[in-house]
Design an enzyme around this catalytic site. Structure first.
Site, PDB file in Angstrom:
ATOM      1  N   GLU A  26      -2.762   8.242  -5.948  1.00  0.00           N
ATOM      2  CA  GLU A  26      -3.037   7.301  -6.840  1.00  0.00           C
ATOM      3  C   GLU A  26      -3.857   8.350  -8.006  1.00  0.00           C
ATOM      4  OE1 GLU A  26      -3.271   3.834  -6.467  1.00  0.00           O
ATOM      5  OE2 GLU A  26      -1.417   3.035  -5.717  1.00  0.00           O
ATOM      6  N   ARG A  84       0.894  -1.007  -0.146  1.00  0.00           N
ATOM      7  CA  ARG A  84       0.396  -0.055   0.154  1.00  0.00           C
ATOM      8  C   ARG A  84       0.858   1.563  -0.229  1.00  0.00           C
ATOM      9  NH1 ARG A  84      -3.371  -2.175  -2.037  1.00  0.00           N
ATOM     10  NH2 ARG A  84      -5.214  -2.802  -1.337  1.00  0.00           N
ATOM     11  N   HIS A 123      -0.221   1.386 -10.210  1.00  0.00           N
ATOM     12  CA  HIS A 123      -0.950   0.170  -9.603  1.00  0.00           C
ATOM     13  C   HIS A 123      -1.093  -1.439  -9.688  1.00  0.00           C
ATOM     14  CE1 HIS A 123      -3.806  -0.119  -5.861  1.00  0.00           C
ATOM     15  NE2 HIS A 123      -3.458  -1.380  -5.823  1.00  0.00           N
TER      16      HIS A 123
END
Length: 331
Positions: A268, A239, A287
């Site tokens: 993000e 994370r 990601h």
């Protein structure tokens, strides 16, 4: 079937995702046994009223806490990811709603990503691409990965898949988790995360894959980076909030570590002005470390399997301990 009436299933998803789901054979099977309400973030509160189950297919959404007041009948929430932090808030934690996740879907693909970025650093593949674009023939020597020491921070299924894959190519892998132990089947030695900085100096690669909890948030800060070898590389596939980004940037600029491969970020998408984009010793990916061809279908299949279990009263898979913030392991 629970009760005589069809249960109500709310599905949080974007418009494109709703179209994909409607075409899924697994979802079509669910629609025959439930009232299904597809909704975006704006309509989530309305969809939650009298709903029995919430399927958070849009696992990047942060809309659930604001709509939680409308969840008057909810008994089960499933999120289509391994991480549960988007739905881990006080109201959910304190409720009787069962929380499950999609643990197990991304283990091997993330392990492959980690191996890939380690090889990219060791063999300077990104440097070769830069030279190729310049039509430059520049011979270099590269590093071996066999025998290098790796610390995997996070000893859940993804961490274990990483450990097995890196061990298979000759790397020496240890782990860091909630409790220290020896003779672990995948890691051998597991250090306690509470004293992480004591162990960081020994490793050539440090891989972050821990779940985001109150204890792990910001665990990779200036002290952690200063403790690493100057030749070490840092990989984050856990994370973004595990890392204090400003401290990482500062450590890279100061030469306190040799490089970083980052697939997750505290913001993000990664803002265009972030210095991480242009650092020569940083690999940035959006990601996607676990996203293999067909992963969305697999996520739906995991939920559909649990839906069948829920309807028949069988134990659900991947039940999250809401105090820990992840699915407990027996190892």
């Amino acid at each position: 079937m629970i009760g005589m009436e069809k249960p109500v299933l709310a599905v949080l998803c974007g418009d494109d995702q709703a179209r994909e789901l409607a075409e899924s054979p697994a979802v079509q099977g669910i629609e025959s046994s439930a009232v299904v309400r597809y909704t975006g973030e704006a309509g989530l509160a309305d969809a939650l009223r009298d709903a029995d189950v919430l399927f958070v297919y849009d696992f990047l959404s942060r809309a659930v806490p604001d709509a939680w007041h409308a969840a008057n009948k909810l008994r089960w929430l499933h999120i289509a990811s391994a991480g549960v932090d988007p739905v881990m808030f006080p109201g959910m934690r304190d409720s009787d709603v069962v929380l499950t996740n999609s643990r197990g879907v991304f283990d091997d693909s993330i392990a492959e990503y980690v191996l890939g970025v380690i090889l990219t650093f060791a063999k300077d593949l990104h440097g070769s691409l830069d030279l190729q674009r310049e039509s430059r023939w520049q011979h270099r020597e590269s590093e071996r990965i066999a025998g290098r020491e790796v610390l995997v921070v996070g000893t859940g299924p993804i961490g274990r898949a990483i450990a097995r894959m890196l061990t298979a190519v000759g790397m020496t892998v240890s782990g860091a988790g909630r409790r220290a132990r020896e003779n672990d089947p995948d890691f051998g030695t597991v250090h306690a995360s509470a004293v992480l900085t004591d162990h960081l100096p020994a490793y050539d690669y440090v891989v972050a894959v821990a779940p985001l909890t109150g204890q792990t948030k910001g665990m990779f800060d200036s002290a952690a980076f200063a403790a690493m070898k100057r030749t070490a590389r840092f990989v984050n596939v856990g994370r973004g909030e595990l890392v204090v980004t400003a401290d990482l940037v500062g450590a890279l600029r100061a030469g306190e570590l040799a490089g970083a491969a980052l697939d997750v970020f505290d913001t993000e998408p990664l803002p265009p002005e972030s210095p991480l984009w242009t650092m020569k010793n940083v690999l940035v990916s959006p990601h996607m470390s676990g996203d293999f061809t067909g992963w969305r279908d697999t996520l739906v299949e995991v939920f559909a399997d649990n839906w069948s279990r829920w309807q028949t009263g069988a134990p659900l898979r991947n039940v999250v301990d809401k105090e820990l913030g992840y699915v407990p392991s027996d190892r």
